[in-house]
Write a protein that holds these residues in place. Structure first.
Motif, short mmCIF file in Angstrom:
data_model
loop_
_atom_site.label_atom_id
_atom_site.label_comp_id
_atom_site.label_asym_id
_atom_site.label_seq_id
_atom_site.Cartn_x
_atom_site.Cartn_y
_atom_site.Cartn_z
N THR A 48 0.95 -1.07 0.08
CA THR A 48 0.21 0.04 -0.01
C THR A 48 1.01 1.13 -0.06
O THR A 48 1.84 1.22 0.68
N PHE A 84 0.70 5.36 0.78
CA PHE A 84 0.18 6.51 1.39
C PHE A 84 0.47 7.55 0.69
O PHE A 84 1.17 7.58 -0.35
N VAL A 126 -5.02 9.38 2.86
CA VAL A 126 -5.15 8.97 1.32
C VAL A 126 -4.17 7.90 1.10
O VAL A 126 -2.84 8.27 1.51
N ALA A 127 -4.38 6.95 0.35
CA ALA A 127 -3.73 5.73 0.04
C ALA A 127 -4.21 5.00 -1.19
O ALA A 127 -5.35 5.28 -1.49
N TYR A 128 -3.37 4.56 -1.77
CA TYR A 128 -3.85 3.32 -2.79
C TYR A 128 -3.16 2.27 -2.55
O TYR A 128 -2.05 2.00 -2.10
N HIS A 129 -3.57 1.27 -3.36
CA HIS A 129 -3.04 -0.42 -3.33
C HIS A 129 -2.00 -0.06 -4.79
O HIS A 129 -2.13 0.13 -5.71
N GLY A 130 -0.59 -0.88 -4.23
CA GLY A 130 0.34 -0.89 -5.27
C GLY A 130 0.60 -2.10 -5.83
O GLY A 130 -0.20 -3.06 -5.22
#
Lengths: 394, 394
Positions: free
Chosen positions: A104, A106, A136-140
């Motif tokens: 993840t 951020f 805020v975050a996204y999956h990598g």
């Protein structure tokens, strides 16, 4: 710092970095130094730290205390086995320290987020409305995380050409991102959230992390679902993981959070860390310049808050997962954590020497991130993460 | 269809679904039926299909041919061992079919993308400028993918309250997404792209996939890096995987792609599949209504194009990875693949019976996705994926 190394015919195993030498913990275990702690040496004879991490913090502390005792008078402690337990770092091949389940990323570096906002939404508030309310975050992509030192192939991809039509080719805006990576140390079951005040129990340790980014590919692809090929060609993780325990002296209060976040994100104790960070760019021609100096205090959201947020809906974390902080930039130009910011989207070339400038990375460039803590006379090294850009194979 | 099942004291193993029975492939192997094919039965005594998948398509075809021969006259073939090789489905516990490394979710359902555009950007073109140039996608959370039948806990999270201030609580806009999931069948090395015309070699098979979504959480968090907690509390995968080979009869030409995509996305042969899809909503009170009927032909980008795009920058795929298509909606209201669209963001409640309406999912609701192909008198079942919403534990 713990890592996974191999040498000669020895298969990958757990080592403790000690100056320029590595203490071979499998051998230390086989020689009986952990016998009274009931630590099975097999936990060190592994190609990843996951099994060691799974022992849990109380046993890590016992091991660490024993190692400190032994190393405080190493010549005596290892008198007849010195050559067996110590390997010179130059003889070792380092491996990815953990078997990573999920990764993840951020976006917790507030100055980075503001800079990106100023560049791409010049007529609006630099921070989007949610920024100060949640991390805020996204999956990598986990599969393409490589260990420090692995060369990084410039990615091909689709981006807008000069006439605003999509074209295909090698990225022309290859960038780094200076980040820290948390290594998760404990599982939570699916459906069970982790309270912010318990969250640090779930961190095994910290690494340096470079989230390589192809800005041209990213800019064209990212709406509306976020980064994909602009990031997933590679990310670099340092070979050594510093246990969170080792960073206690550097604990500080973070940036004042205003507005005060929702209760699930309110931390009882100081949960930021005063860690110095540095970026070195070395060209194929041999120029080597520190292009940025910054500090982990520039993270708006703390590690504990990231974990509490990540799990508040029930998402399960697993040992070995990587949670990266997002780019850590300071508030002044010399402290930015990406070339996007340092060259202000390519508009202000960086002068590396009288003859050499950079906007984005060129083939043959090496990028080195380093970090350390220093407080009350104690210095703790975070190691480094490096990578050299290679040309895309045709 | 292949899956992983256990029963009584038998540990998880590979099974072939055959009507309402499961053929135990470990037992079939141990009984010697694959001896001349030099297939080690141990490959079937596994808690995931990954080792079986790694055998590769040529050996899968040999196994499949042998199974077809045996099953064409099963009473004779399995005369004295019938009770050993067949398990009634009702006795079996199904497990997640693969050990998933990474999970990617595409956005290839063009009518879905258009509907979302119309809802949230009413004064603009429904599709963003990149949509017809590349298969938009994001990385999802692999750890929280569960097998069909697992109950789904309503997630807590942060979203905007009536006064436009963030509040914390159970999602009030819990939704499903009707998708197909590709199961990757072959690894590519980091840095090596997969040509579009080779891409189907990298697909082991297809599953039904439900990408549960909390729309209120997603809406507040997703700018600028895409979905995170709005999706990562759970996704459901069907227990059975249909090998791509079984779907050859349903191969069709897809939606006309205009503009013609860049060369790396141009497919020499028809690479879409004519597969019927259906969504059933069953309430705790017992109403069970088909709320949507659609078809995989509504995918703008084909499976082969998704794989070519995913790897064009060098990203490595691994056996067991899941690539989901994104929501598959048709062009008419009864064919939409999410409640977001079926209830037009909650503004047009769906009538399930005279007394019962729905905008989003309520506690106790079960959602069932089913699919099949039917052509030239041949029907191939895609199985189903189901889940029941449970209240968030306090």
């Amino acid at each position: 710092m713990y890592g996974i190394f191999s040498y000669d015919i020895a298969s990958p195993r757990v080592g403790l970095k000690h100056g320029s030498r590595i203490l071979d913990l499998e051998v230390v275990g086989l020689l009986g130094y952990f016998n009274d702690l009931t630590i099975d040496p097999a936990v060190f004879a592994q190609p990843a730290l996951n099994e060691f991490i799974a022992l849990g913090k109380p046993r890590h502390r016992l091991i660490r205390q024993r190692l400190n005792e032994l190393l405080s008078d190493e010549n005596a402690a290892f008198k007849d086995v010195y050559e067996q337990v110590f390997i010179d770092e130059s003889r070792a091949k380092m491996h990815l320290p953990v078997r990573i389940g999920d990764y993840t990323d951020f976006y917790a570096g507030i100055h980075h987020a503001e800079n990106v906002g100023r560049m791409f939404r010049p007529n609006a508030e630099p921070l989007l409305p949610n920024y100060r309310h949640l991390p805020v975050a996204y999956h990598g992509r986990a599969s393409s995380i490589v260990v420090s030192g692995t060369s990084i192939q410039r990615p091909n991809g689709q981006y807008l050409g000069p006439d605003n039509q999509p074209v295909f080719g090698p990225s022309k805006a290859l960038d780094f991102e200076l980040e820290l990576g948390l290594i998760i140390g404990k599982n939570n079951a699916l459906g069970n959230s982790i309270a912010v005040d318990d969250a640090e129990d779930y961190i095994f340790g910290l690494t340096l992390f470079n989230d390589w980014s192809a800005r041209d590919i990213q800019r064209w692809e990212y709406q509306p679902l976020g980064p994909f090929l602009g990031k997933n060609f590679a990310s670099s993780l340092s070979a050594w993981v510093v246990p969170l325990d080792d960073l206690e002296s550097f604990r500080v209060t973070g940036i004042q959070q205003e507005p005060i976040p929702l209760p699930y994100l309110r931390c009882a104790k100081a949960s930021h860390f005063d860690l110095e960070l540095e970026v070195i760019l070395r060209t194929a021609a041999g120029d080597a310049v520190v292009i940025s100096r910054t500090n982990a205090r520039n993270l708006y959201w703390s590690f504990a808050q990231m974990i509490a947020h990540h799990t508040v809906g029930g998402c399960n974390l697993n040992i070995g997962d990587v949670l990266a902080t997002g780019t850590i930039s300071g508030s002044t130009p010399g402290s930015y954590g990406s070339l996007l910011e340092l060259s202000w989207n390519g508009t202000r070339p960086l002068h590396l020497s009288a003859q050499t400038t950079r906007t984005f990375l060129e083939d043959g460039d090496s990028l080195i991130l380093q970090g350390w803590g220093f407080a009350e006379g104690i210095r703790v090294d975070l190691g480094e993460v490096s990578g050299t850009i290679s040309q895309k194979q045709q």
